[in-house]
Design a protein around this motif. Structure first.
Motif, PDB file in Angstrom:
ATOM      1  N   TYR A 235      13.989   5.380  -8.040  1.00  0.00           N
ATOM      2  CA  TYR A 235      13.066   4.476  -8.402  1.00  0.00           C
ATOM      3  C   TYR A 235      11.959   5.205  -8.033  1.00  0.00           C
ATOM      4  O   TYR A 235      11.601   5.893  -7.272  1.00  0.00           O
ATOM      5  N   LYS A 331       6.659   0.209 -12.675  1.00  0.00           N
ATOM      6  CA  LYS A 331       7.654   0.742 -11.755  1.00  0.00           C
ATOM      7  C   LYS A 331       8.670   1.080 -12.734  1.00  0.00           C
ATOM      8  O   LYS A 331       9.055   0.695 -14.102  1.00  0.00           O
ATOM      9  N   SER A 393       6.946  -5.014 -12.589  1.00  0.00           N
ATOM     10  CA  SER A 393       7.414  -5.127 -11.221  1.00  0.00           C
ATOM     11  C   SER A 393       8.841  -4.684 -11.154  1.00  0.00           C
ATOM     12  O   SER A 393       9.165  -4.218 -12.083  1.00  0.00           O
ATOM     13  N   PHE A 394       9.338  -4.290  -9.967  1.00  0.00           N
ATOM     14  CA  PHE A 394      10.438  -3.564  -9.671  1.00  0.00           C
ATOM     15  C   PHE A 394      11.456  -4.663 -10.468  1.00  0.00           C
ATOM     16  O   PHE A 394      12.645  -4.201 -10.955  1.00  0.00           O
ATOM     17  N   ALA A 423      13.077  -1.516  -2.922  1.00  0.00           N
ATOM     18  CA  ALA A 423      11.855  -1.639  -3.043  1.00  0.00           C
ATOM     19  C   ALA A 423      11.352  -3.071  -3.324  1.00  0.00           C
ATOM     20  O   ALA A 423      10.110  -3.395  -3.467  1.00  0.00           O
ATOM     21  N   ALA A 427       7.414  -4.469  -2.334  1.00  0.00           N
ATOM     22  CA  ALA A 427       6.201  -4.070  -3.767  1.00  0.00           C
ATOM     23  C   ALA A 427       5.143  -5.244  -3.694  1.00  0.00           C
ATOM     24  O   ALA A 427       5.266  -6.241  -3.351  1.00  0.00           O
TER      25      ALA A 427
END
Ligand code: AMP
Ligand code: GLY
Length: 427
Positions: A235, A331, A393-394, A423, A427
């Motif tokens: 990632y 992301k 967003s992740f 992550a 985040a």
């Protein structure tokens, strides 16, 4: 511009995908490539280690730029051979590629320049190495890291949990030569504790352009269990690499490393990959590589906004054009789908279904171990493909990546279910 991309993994598919977006690129050749590369580039059969053969092709076809994916041809001198013939190449020459090709070279450079890394001892003799483990390293209350010096295809490193495991590793590497000749000389290193991160830069001499940091998942099973692999997913960016940590990496590691090379008369061109451990004493170097990471390239290149072909061409000509590249603030998550049995032995030739369905979700499918057989797409390697998705967003990127993965099927397929979990929350 006519470009030749050397290599055949997911990294090379991602490089070709990014190069193909450039208006200045007319034709891309992929040597030898895989089925995915073949969708965007003309495949050329050949062995990447046949340095003269690759250079002959580039010369004959009047290739404007050769981009080299893997380390082995760089360490063997492919960039030198192309430049000797007056051809442009993106990738370091043999001398500069020692940063990856010889762990002893890299370690000596770091120690001489005070670049933060694990302390270490070098041994040519297994008896003396064993003695060191029994009387010194083994007395510490931390794991012992045993590394073969030469190139060992991303393997060659054993993190031993105690003295017995370290002695066994010395025996395997130096006496039984399980990693071949690279085991003639080993390093015994201090164990670095802390999360890992990959920091890659485009480099031209002492000038550099950092990419977004990324994090690989090296172990084969969820929760970082099982043996090491080439990488099961990735990632980017990495929340633990804060702006302060990033500044430390740039000032204490990247800048002094390039200065140290220049001081030794070595001109670095291409990608410098810094593998880091983020320890309580700050970032320290675990390893240098002389090329894009794989799968790291599969999350970093989709976040790059700018013309990769122009940038690589500029660097190959001794120019740096940093003002033309920016990075998305999205992301990116890449889940690697592997053959049953990988990283051990596995079968090839399994038909693959569902790539179009996966792509229709908006995900990018970068192929690695794939071939066309009798008109059908089949598996031909351990890591078969990498599915990359972007999100704001992740969580969104993770959900999209796994939704796309669920559409792809081949007999024995396996993948980690926890890519990028680390992550989340951060985040
Ligand atoms: P390398 O081939 O040097 O990247 O090593 C492979 C993996 O071994 C790294 O990604 C780390 O997870 C681990 N490793 C290597 N050196 C060390 C070290 N000194 N301390 C802790 N882990 C290490
Ligand atoms: N993913 C680790 C490497 O490319 O070396």
């Amino acid at each position: 511009m006519k470009i030749l991309v050397v290599g055949s993994g997911g990294r090379e598919h991602a490089i070709i995908w990014k190069l193909a977006q450039s208006e200045s690129v007319s034709t891309i050749y992929s040597l030898p490539g895989n089925a995915g590369c073949g969708r965007l580039a003309q495949r050329i059969p050949g062995n990447v280690m046949n340095i003269c053969g690759v250079a002959d092709f580039a010369e004959k076809e009047h290739i404007d730029l050769t981009v080299v994916g893997p380390e082995s041809p760089l360490i063997a001198g492919l960039a030198d051979e192309l430049e000797r013939r007056g051809l442009r190449v993106f990738g370091p020459n043999k001398e500069a590629a020692q940063l990856e090709g010889s762990k002893v070279f890299a370690k000596q450079l770091m120690l001489q320049e005070g670049i933060p890394t694990a302390s270490c001892e070098v041994f040519d003799d297994p008896d003396r190495a064993s003695e060191f483990v029994r009387f010194a390293a083994g007395k510490r209350d931390t794991p012992i890291v045993v590394k073969a010096d030469g190139e060992a295809a991303g393997k060659g490193v054993v993190v031993a949990n105690n003295t017995d495991e370290a002695l066994q590793a010395i025996d395997d590497i130096m006496r039984k030569k399980i990693f071949g000749k690279s085991g003639d000389r080993i390093l015994i290193e201090e164990y670095l504790d802390g999360p890992e991160a990959t920091f890659m830069c485009f480099v031209e001499g002492e000038q550099f352009l950092p990419m977004v940091p990324s994090q690989d998942h090296k172990r084969v099973y969820d929760g970082d269990q099982g043996p090491n692999t080439g990488g099961m997913g990735c990632y980017a960016p990495v929340p633990v690499v804060s702006p302060e940590v990033r500044e430390q990496i740039v000032q204490n590691i990247v800048r002094p490393t390039l200065r140290a090379l220049a001081k030794r008369g070595i001109h670095y061109k291409g990608v410098l990959y810094v593998g880091l451990a983020l320890t309580s004493d700050g970032p320290k170097v675990v390893e240098f590589n002389c090329r894009f990471g794989d799968p790291e390239a599969q999350v970093v290149l989709p976040l790059m906004e700018g013309d990769l072909a122009e940038l690589c061409l500029a660097i190959s000509e001794g120019r740096m054009i940093e003002n033309k590249v920016t990075w998305s603030d999205k992301k990116a998550v890449c889940v690697v789908m592997a053959s049953g049995g990988y990283p051990g032995s596995y079968e090839k030739g399994k038909p693959i279904w569902g790539i179009e369905d996966a792509e229709s979700t908006g995900a990018l499918v970068f192929q690695a171990g794939t071939e066309i057989q009798d008109g059908k797409l089949v598996t031909s390697g351990g890591r078969v493909l990498g599915v990359t998705a972007l999100g704001d967003s992740f969580q969104e990127a993770i959900d999209r990546a796994y939704q796309a993965v669920s559409k792809i099927h081949f007999d024995g397929a396996h993948y980690r279910r926890d890519i990028a979990q680390r992550a989340l929350g951060a985040a």
